[in-house]
Scaffold this active site. Structure first.
Site, PDB file in Angstrom:
ATOM      1  N   GLU A  13       0.822  -1.216   0.000  1.00  8.20           N
ATOM      2  CA  GLU A  13       0.000   0.000   0.000  1.00  8.20           C
ATOM      3  C   GLU A  13       0.851   1.258   0.000  1.00  8.20           C
ATOM      4  O   GLU A  13       0.381   2.330  -0.363  1.00  8.20           O
ATOM      5  CB  GLU A  13      -0.888   0.023   1.239  1.00  8.20           C
ATOM      6  CG  GLU A  13      -1.944  -1.031   1.202  1.00  8.20           C
ATOM      7  CD  GLU A  13      -2.704  -1.044   2.500  1.00  8.20           C
ATOM      8  OE1 GLU A  13      -3.924  -0.979   2.432  1.00  8.20           O
ATOM      9  OE2 GLU A  13      -2.074  -1.119   3.561  1.00  8.20           O
ATOM     10  N   ASP A 212     -11.511  -8.981   2.752  1.00  5.67           N
ATOM     11  CA  ASP A 212     -12.057 -10.313   3.020  1.00  5.67           C
ATOM     12  C   ASP A 212     -13.262 -10.149   3.936  1.00  5.67           C
ATOM     13  O   ASP A 212     -13.525  -9.060   4.426  1.00  5.67           O
ATOM     14  CB  ASP A 212     -10.974 -11.191   3.682  1.00  5.67           C
ATOM     15  CG  ASP A 212     -10.486 -10.582   4.993  1.00  5.67           C
ATOM     16  OD1 ASP A 212     -11.135 -10.829   6.013  1.00  5.67           O
ATOM     17  OD2 ASP A 212      -9.488  -9.828   4.996  1.00  5.67           O
TER      18      ASP A 212
HETATM   19  N1  SAH Z   1       1.551 -10.040   6.434  1.00  7.47           N
HETATM   20  C1  SAH Z   1       0.620 -11.065   6.165  1.00  7.47           C
HETATM   21  C2  SAH Z   1      -0.673 -10.979   6.957  1.00  7.47           C
HETATM   22  C3  SAH Z   1      -1.131  -9.598   7.342  1.00  7.47           C
HETATM   23  S1  SAH Z   1      -2.257  -9.626   8.681  1.00  7.47           S
HETATM   24  C4  SAH Z   1       0.371 -11.099   4.672  1.00  7.47           C
HETATM   25  O1  SAH Z   1       0.733 -10.150   3.962  1.00  7.47           O
HETATM   26  O2  SAH Z   1      -0.164 -12.092   4.175  1.00  7.47           O
HETATM   27  C5  SAH Z   1      -3.616  -8.775   8.041  1.00  7.47           C
HETATM   28  C6  SAH Z   1      -3.534  -7.275   7.939  1.00  7.47           C
HETATM   29  O3  SAH Z   1      -4.701  -6.813   7.295  1.00  7.47           O
HETATM   30  C7  SAH Z   1      -3.479  -6.588   9.271  1.00  7.47           C
HETATM   31  O4  SAH Z   1      -2.687  -5.440   9.137  1.00  7.47           O
HETATM   32  C8  SAH Z   1      -4.962  -6.252   9.561  1.00  7.47           C
HETATM   33  O5  SAH Z   1      -5.098  -4.935  10.056  1.00  7.47           O
HETATM   34  C9  SAH Z   1      -5.689  -6.374   8.221  1.00  7.47           C
HETATM   35  N2  SAH Z   1      -6.790  -7.355   8.120  1.00  7.47           N
HETATM   36  C10 SAH Z   1      -7.355  -7.694   6.931  1.00  7.47           C
HETATM   37  N3  SAH Z   1      -8.304  -8.630   7.112  1.00  7.47           N
HETATM   38  C11 SAH Z   1      -8.342  -8.913   8.438  1.00  7.47           C
HETATM   39  C12 SAH Z   1      -9.100  -9.845   9.227  1.00  7.47           C
HETATM   40  N4  SAH Z   1      -9.985 -10.658   8.660  1.00  7.47           N
HETATM   41  N5  SAH Z   1      -8.858  -9.904  10.561  1.00  7.47           N
HETATM   42  C13 SAH Z   1      -7.938  -9.067  11.112  1.00  7.47           C
HETATM   43  N6  SAH Z   1      -7.184  -8.188  10.414  1.00  7.47           N
HETATM   44  C14 SAH Z   1      -7.368  -8.099   9.086  1.00  7.47           C
END
Ligand code: SAH
Length: 248
Positions: A13, A212
């Site tokens: 982002e 999601d």
């Molecule tokens: N770094 C890993 C996972 C990131 S965790 C990757 O790139 O695959 C998810 C991030 O998106 C966090 O910063 C959170 O704020 C946000 N997020 C998106 N969907 C979420 C959900 N279902 N539950 C909690 N946080 C979520």
């Protein structure tokens, strides 16, 4: 001098914003990189919040204490909690709650001990600005390629958990509702930044694109969405918000 921090949750982002930054200058603090420069006529710092509440709080504190920011805008992705908040929609926070804070029975569930409140309000003016910027962006995007994505404004719940099961997300929403909180979306950083900003009296607002539905599919939807959509949204919405801010 007024300096605006633009916090992104994920590097994907931040890329677009970084590419537009004029006179970029890198500063390192607390094991983090901060990019100072000019963006759409504003003095800004771009930073990554990192993931989770404590990491985000450290980033926000460093921004205020060491980089003298006077406002903080947050851009990221989130899971949809309310039934009508769908993938591709945008949620602008009016306020935040920490869904994993529970010092009951000493304090009511979700209440921040010694703050006398569970809900942390965002800055009204900055939040309205992000809402307008998000609506303008979606209106323009849907004129080019018709889509039914919506912009919502309301409460966002933060906690140190990636919510990735339908049962978890239903239970979370119900628990919040029982305490009188109707959360639109769930993520992992916003409420922590809101609390730091409350402590320092720094205006704060946040925009989250829904990646999601916080359900059994969440991890798959999340990965695709971040790669394909979230980065463009972040850049476009923040760009519009900064331009609107110049006109005020
Ligand atoms: N770094 C890993 C996972 C990131 S965790 C990757 O790139 O695959 C998810 C991030 O998106 C966090 O910063 C959170 O704020 C946000 N997020 C998106 N969907 C979420 C959900 N279902 N539950 C909690 N946080 C979520």
């Amino acid at each position: 001098m007024s300096r605006i921090a633009i916090l992104s949750a994920l590097a994907q982002e931040q890329h677009g914003l970084l590419a537009l930054l004029l006179q970029p200058q890198k500063v390192q603090r607390a094991g983090r990189e901060f990019w100072l420069g000019d963006l759409h006529g504003h003095s800004v710092v771009l930073a990554l919040s990192r993931i989770g509440k404590v990491a985000a709080a450290t980033t926000a504190t460093a921004l205020i204490e060491h980089l003298a920011v006077t406002r903080i805008l947050f851009t990221g992705v989130a899971g949809g909690l309310a039934p009508d908040v769908q993938v591709g929609d945008v949620v602008v926070a009016s306020s935040f709650v920490q869904h994993d804070l529970d010092a009951s029975p000493i304090f009511p569930r979700f209440e921040l001990p010694l703050y006398g409140r569970a809900v942390l309000a965002c800055d009204e003016i900055l939040s309205a600005l992000l809402f307008q910027a998000a609506r303008d962006h979606l209106a323009e995007a849907s004129a080019a390629a018709p889509a039914r994505h919506r912009v919502h404004r309301g409460l966002i719940a933060s906690g140190d958990r990636f919510v990735s099961a339908q049962a978890q997300s239903v239970a979370l929403r119900r628990a919040l509702q029982r305490a009188g909180h109707e959360a639109l979306a769930v993520e992992m950083e916003g409420a922590a930044v809101a609390q730091v900003c409350l402590d320092y009296g720094v205006p704060f607002a946040a925009v989250r694109t829904i990646s999601d539905r916080a359900d059994d599919q969440a991890h798959l939807d999340f990965a695709t969405f971040v790669r394909e959509v979230a980065s463009q949204y972040a850049c476009a919405i923040i760009g519009r918000a900064l331009r609107l801010l110049s006109n005020k």
